[in-house]
Structures are given as structure tokens and as C-alpha cells.
Design a protein around this motif. Sequence first.
Motif, PDB file in Angstrom:
ATOM      1  N   ASP A   1      -9.722 -27.794  -6.600  1.00 10.12           N
ATOM      2  CA  ASP A   1     -10.921 -27.879  -6.450  1.00 10.12           C
ATOM      3  C   ASP A   1     -11.642 -26.768  -5.493  1.00 10.12           C
ATOM      4  OD1 ASP A   1     -10.290 -28.546  -3.704  1.00 10.12           O
ATOM      5  OD2 ASP A   1     -11.281 -30.396  -3.682  1.00 10.12           O
ATOM      6  N   SER A   2     -10.633 -25.748  -5.298  1.00 10.44           N
ATOM      7  CA  SER A   2     -11.036 -24.607  -4.534  1.00 10.44           C
ATOM      8  C   SER A   2     -10.800 -23.559  -5.141  1.00 10.44           C
ATOM      9  CB  SER A   2     -10.508 -24.587  -3.147  1.00 10.44           C
ATOM     10  OG  SER A   2     -10.588 -25.699  -2.445  1.00 10.44           O
TER      11      SER A   2
ATOM     12  N   PRO B   1      -7.957 -23.334   1.872  1.00 12.26           N
ATOM     13  CA  PRO B   1      -9.240 -23.038   1.401  1.00 12.26           C
ATOM     14  C   PRO B   1     -10.360 -23.476   2.523  1.00 12.26           C
ATOM     15  CG  PRO B   1      -8.062 -24.533  -0.195  1.00 12.26           C
ATOM     16  CD  PRO B   1      -7.214 -24.491   1.052  1.00 12.26           C
TER      17      PRO B   1
ATOM     18  N   ASP C   1     -12.292 -25.945   2.152  1.00 15.86           N
ATOM     19  CA  ASP C   1     -12.605 -27.197   2.331  1.00 15.86           C
ATOM     20  C   ASP C   1     -11.499 -27.985   3.129  1.00 15.86           C
ATOM     21  OD1 ASP C   1     -10.423 -27.284   0.401  1.00 15.86           O
ATOM     22  OD2 ASP C   1     -11.317 -28.459  -1.091  1.00 15.86           O
TER      23      ASP C   1
ATOM     24  N   GLU D   1      -8.191 -28.352   2.612  1.00 18.58           N
ATOM     25  CA  GLU D   1      -6.923 -28.866   2.105  1.00 18.58           C
ATOM     26  C   GLU D   1      -6.580 -28.176   0.479  1.00 18.58           C
ATOM     27  OE1 GLU D   1      -5.760 -33.178   2.953  1.00 18.58           O
ATOM     28  OE2 GLU D   1      -8.062 -33.327   2.068  1.00 18.58           O
ATOM     29  N   PHE D   2      -5.425 -28.419   0.415  1.00  8.27           N
ATOM     30  CA  PHE D   2      -4.980 -28.013  -1.288  1.00  8.27           C
ATOM     31  C   PHE D   2      -5.155 -29.260  -1.776  1.00  8.27           C
ATOM     32  CE2 PHE D   2      -2.272 -24.954   1.152  1.00  8.27           C
ATOM     33  CZ  PHE D   2      -3.222 -23.798   0.711  1.00  8.27           C
ATOM     34  N   ASP D   3      -6.214 -29.618  -2.540  1.00  8.24           N
ATOM     35  CA  ASP D   3      -6.325 -30.743  -3.200  1.00  8.24           C
ATOM     36  C   ASP D   3      -6.992 -30.662  -4.496  1.00  8.24           C
ATOM     37  OD1 ASP D   3      -8.786 -30.055  -2.250  1.00  8.24           O
ATOM     38  OD2 ASP D   3      -9.368 -31.965  -1.473  1.00  8.24           O
TER      39      ASP D   3
ATOM     40  N   GLU E   1      -3.565 -24.176  -6.785  1.00 12.56           N
ATOM     41  CA  GLU E   1      -3.719 -25.051  -5.566  1.00 12.56           C
ATOM     42  C   GLU E   1      -2.788 -26.146  -5.351  1.00 12.56           C
ATOM     43  OE1 GLU E   1      -7.855 -25.701  -5.168  1.00 12.56           O
ATOM     44  OE2 GLU E   1      -7.551 -27.039  -3.111  1.00 12.56           O
TER      45      GLU E   1
HETATM   46 CA    CA Z   1      -9.157 -27.703  -1.735  1.00 12.68          CA
END
Ligand code: CA
Length: 687
Positions: free
Chosen positions: A424-425, A436, A438, A440-442, A521
Motif C-alpha cells: 500500500d506504499s 514507508p 505509513d 509499515e511494510f503492509d 513491499e
Molecule cells: Ca505500507
Amino acid sequence: MSLTTPQRPLLPLVPAHAGGRSAMTCRYRCGNACFHDVPNTSSNEYFGDVMTHVVSRRAVLQAGAVLGLAGAAGAVGAAGAPSAAAAPPGAAGAPGLRFSAVAPNTTDAVVVPPGYLHEVVLRWGDPLFDDSPEFDPYHQTAEAQERQFGYNCDYLGLFRRRGNGNFLLVANHEYTNEELMFPGYDPENPTREQVEIAWAAHSLSVVALTAEGRGRRSGGLDPVVGHPLNRRFTMRSEFELSGPVAGDALVRTPDDPDGRTVLGTLNNCAGGLTPWGTWLTGEENFNQYFANAGTVTDPKAAERLRRYGVNKGPSGRKWERFDDRFDISVQPNEPNRFGWVCEIDPFDPESTPRKRTALGRFKHEGATISLTPDGRAAAYMGDDERFDYVYKFVSRDRYREGDHEHNATLLDNGTLYVARFTGDSPGEITGDGKLPADGEFDGSGEWLPLVTSADGEAHSHVPGMSGVEALVFARQAGDAVGATKMDRPEDVEPHPDTGRVYMALTNNTNRGLPGYAGPDEANPRRANKHGHVIELRESDDDAASTTFSWRILLVCGDPKDPSTYFAGYDKDQVSPISCPDNVTFDKYGNLWISTDGNQLGSNDGLFGVALEGPYRGQVKQFLTVPVGAETCGPWVTDDRVLVHVQHPGEADGSTFENPLSHWPDGGVPRPSCVVVWRADGRKIGTA
Ligand code: CA
Ligand code: FEO
Ligand code: CA
């Protein structure tokens, strides 16, 4: 019984190979997989990935300019000598993890926290039956080995049996290391006797254990020699192919014209126990045992062999000289009969184990089951190869408590999926571990359907492949639908309480190198030497969902390395961890992780990490294993922690005559099962 004290002087550390292991381990474990070309040459990057790469290359340049010296210092840390002595975490921690962490070390012993004791339960060569000969490594025979505990124990599962303190151990014997097993071994000219011993030392064991006769405070366990449930599986044991591939032309051979009965199971790595009381075990680097793929001229068949990494010429162990089923020029279908998940009923010593073809064929690390809210079985699986995939199988039918006959069909009918991860980044993945914006790596993900199996038929969801083809060549099915290339997926296990799924990605030093997929990510670190752990949550917490969300729990390494991440926990308070491999859970809900190929200069170990509350992300090392060994099969109960110590002494230059480890008894190193408990008899990891 031994305390935590090291017994031997430090041995020289041998430089590690690509992928984190000694050259010797690479050769015998996986047939030098890391030195061959990466088998996944598919161009299945989907649009999101491509965008990320393009932008992230630019981002790296910018980041490099801005980071300057800090970036350079990070690179030194990442290259990795052991951390300059941050004290290991103390006793404070989440319930179940309240022990003083073991410091990184290179001791030729099992090292456990202060106040804990350990003991060897079973060694390679220990007798299992009343007629088993005593172990004599100088005069080993295939007949003796068939009646003894096998070599290189990997997965470890423990069932409770009736009666206090009675257990049934199930164990994988992943592979053999002939240079450490046989005096005077000549790799170019193995003898028939040595090869037949290796066939008998592979595969599986079932062994009854008991705590009877031990003191109240002891956690020690003894094998019950001659117990009626004790069993050895070897390369001579019959396995039945079940599911849609059984009987297909792709698995028929001169020795088995019906295509339904396979002799043996190979390279059994990890596994899992099912809610219906059976044992699943994954056939991993099966490709290495087969020879002469280079003689295949049909381009389609040749490409299928290449995608699975089968040797073009002779195999490492030269088994093809002694049984032509290992020679593809003679029996081209035999490799199609390995690379499956096997299901075994250890409580019926007469039962025939089954290879469950509906779960697909790849280098299976293992398989672990979660039940969906409506009672179906979901099996989570990793394909342990650089840039290969994560899979899930969801059964058509529901588990029925106590209905053994019905439950034995669950893994033959259902849908096989492969995972696609989307971050999502996008545009923020720089490859150096920088989080990133936000934090988190997510991101999100999809389970992409490959094959639906029903009553012996396989319905394909992959254009251009039949259902049976998509099962036998599941890697190519994953390529075709655009699965995400991962950093060597090892254990993929659902949490027994939350249902969240934890995935160990061991490492991938090729990530981001020229010609290979770049960081994304879900695999955010370029030249990922230390691996990472992903936490996946199925939509609606339903294991049958076809969508999920995910986030990275750990980016492993020395906590001083800026590319590491411990779920946001204070990096001064965690143990260094490298190359996560097998995972399990304790009754408090903590995750336990064993490592394979520590790249920080220390022996491999077992670590606990809290998943909830203020200690989430606090990694604590519970034990380390001897020189050259890998920590396998962790099993954690209230009272005991069990591990398999696999390949002690497996380091370059090590031989039978002059091994680099003498664990456990001072002579030839012996892969073994070890149990750890608290000296005061209290619960593991409690105050
Ligand atoms: Ca992220
Ligand atoms: Fe046998 Fe994936 O380690
Ligand atoms: Ca493993």
C-alpha cells in the motif's frame, strides 16, 4: 543431563556460502540450489510491482544522496559481524517468554537460558525396535539403519498418548550427509552399501516417548524401544498417490504402470499435525536426487524439469548408478512422483501413507492446517526457493470430529491457490529497509485459484494448462497467474487462536540484483541476507477467504543494522536473529522461530517473539545449537521445549574422521532430538 555450560573450546568459524550455509550444507541439503540459476525466470510481475521498481530505483538514488554517511554505516552493519555486545534481553517479557535470552555464541553445544536443563532424547542410529542393532558408525549397514532413528531430523511433531507423560514423536529425516556418515567416503564413487544406508537413513520415524520413571521436576523423555507404534519409513516404503494425479500418465513408470504407488519419500523438511490426528510432511528439494535431465529433448518436458531445478547431468549422490528410477533418461516420470505433501496416520502402524496431489507439487517446506469458521480445512504451504511462491489449499468438505474415514478424504477435494501480495506504499520501497511513510511494510493480497479437485477430477483455473498439469507443475501454474515472487517461503503457519498466518521468508541474496525481481513491499530488502517474517490476516478472519491483508512483523538481522525492524519494538531490547525458517506457537500465543544459516557469525538458534501487548516484536533467543547445526522442528509446551538439532558439524572441511563438531557425545556428530525444561520444574517462560 547437562547444564548450560559450554564443554568445548571454540571452533573456527567457516565462512558462510550464498544463502547462509556452508558449502557442504548446500551440496547435501538442496543440491547446491543457490549456485544454480534461479528456476523462476517467469516475467509474471504485475503492474503494481513494475511501478514499484521503476520508482524505487529513483528513490534509492535520492535516499543515497540524503543518507550519505549514515547509509554507509548501515551497509557495514548489514555485512555483519556479531553485534558489538548489546547485552541480551533479560528476564522481562511477555508471559511465556520470561527467561534471560541466550547470547549469540559459537559453542559446540546446545546452550539454554540460566535455570534450564536439556538432554538428548534420540540420536541418529538409536535403536527403535527390539531387534534393532546398537549403533556402530564404523560398521553401519542398511539393515541396521532401517531399524534405527534416521539421519538429519528436521520436522518434529508431538502427539499426546494415553497415560500421563506419554507422547508420540513424529520426525522427518530430510537428507543424508555421506561425508559425515561414512569413514573414507568418496563422493565420486559411492558404494552400493553406502547408497542403501542413505536410502534407509532418509524419510521418517514414529517413536513413542515417555516421561515415566523420571523425577517430578524432570522434563526428560525416553524413547520406548519396541513400542507397537514405533515405525520407520525409508526409500523402500510404499506411499499411495491420492487425489486427481493418481493414475495419470504423468506419474506412470515401468515399475508402477498404474501410477499409484511410489516407493519412499524424499527430503522431508517441515510439516504439521492435523486436527484429525494425522501428520503432514513436505517433500522439499527432491530434484537433487534425479540425474540426466539434459537427455530430455522435448522442449516442454525439458522446461518442466528446468523449472524444478532437476540436474542436467549426474546427481550429487549418484543414486542413478544403483537404481535407474533416479535416471531420467530411463524413467522420465519418476521425479513427478516426488515434491508432494504426504499424510500419515501415525496411530495405525499398518496404514499406507498418502501423497496428496490436490495440494500441488513444488519444493514443499511443509503444510499446516487451519479450520475455517464453517469447518473446512485450509492448508498453508511455502515453496522454499528464491523467488517462488506461497500457496493455500481449501477443502471442499468439512472436518467431522471423530470421523476418521471422512477426514482422510479432506485433502483430496478442494481448491489450490497461490498468493499475490500488493503493497500500500507504492513508490516508497527503497530496498534498504527504510519504512514507508505509513510506518509499515503492509498491504493487501489475493489468493489466486489454480486448480479445483473433486472426486478424482482436476478442474484448471489456469489458461493453457489442464488441471492435472497445474497440480504436477504448480510452479508454472503460479507463473501463469502472476503470483508474487517471494524470498524463499519456508514455514507458513496459522496461529491456533487468532488464525493469523505467519510466514518465514528465510533470505534471498539475489533480490534486486541485475536481472532479478527488485524489492517490493512484501520483500522489501535488496540482497536480503537475513530474511523476514510476514503476518497475514484473512478477510473476515476466514481461512477460506480469497483476499487478505498483511504486514511485515520482523525484518531480521543485527538490531544495529538500520534495515532491521522488530514490529516497532525497541531495538536495544531484542536478540539478533537471522534466516528464520520453522515456526510454532506456545499456549500464551507467542511465536517461536528457529533459524537456518545464521549470517551474523553465531550458531543457529530458537527464538520466542511476543505477538500481542507491549512486548510485541521483542525477539528473545531461547537456545543455540552446536557448530554447523541448524535448529529444526521446534515444539513448545508448558513444560518442555523440543528441537531437532540437524546436521551438527556440517561445515566446510568437516569429515567423518575429523568433524568440526563432536556433539553430542564427543565422537562422530549425530543429528538428534533434544528436550529442554526448567530445573525448578515450573512452566517454561513464566516468572
Ligand atoms: Ca505500507
Ligand atoms: Fe529444508 Fe526449506 O528448509
Ligand atoms: Ca526448513
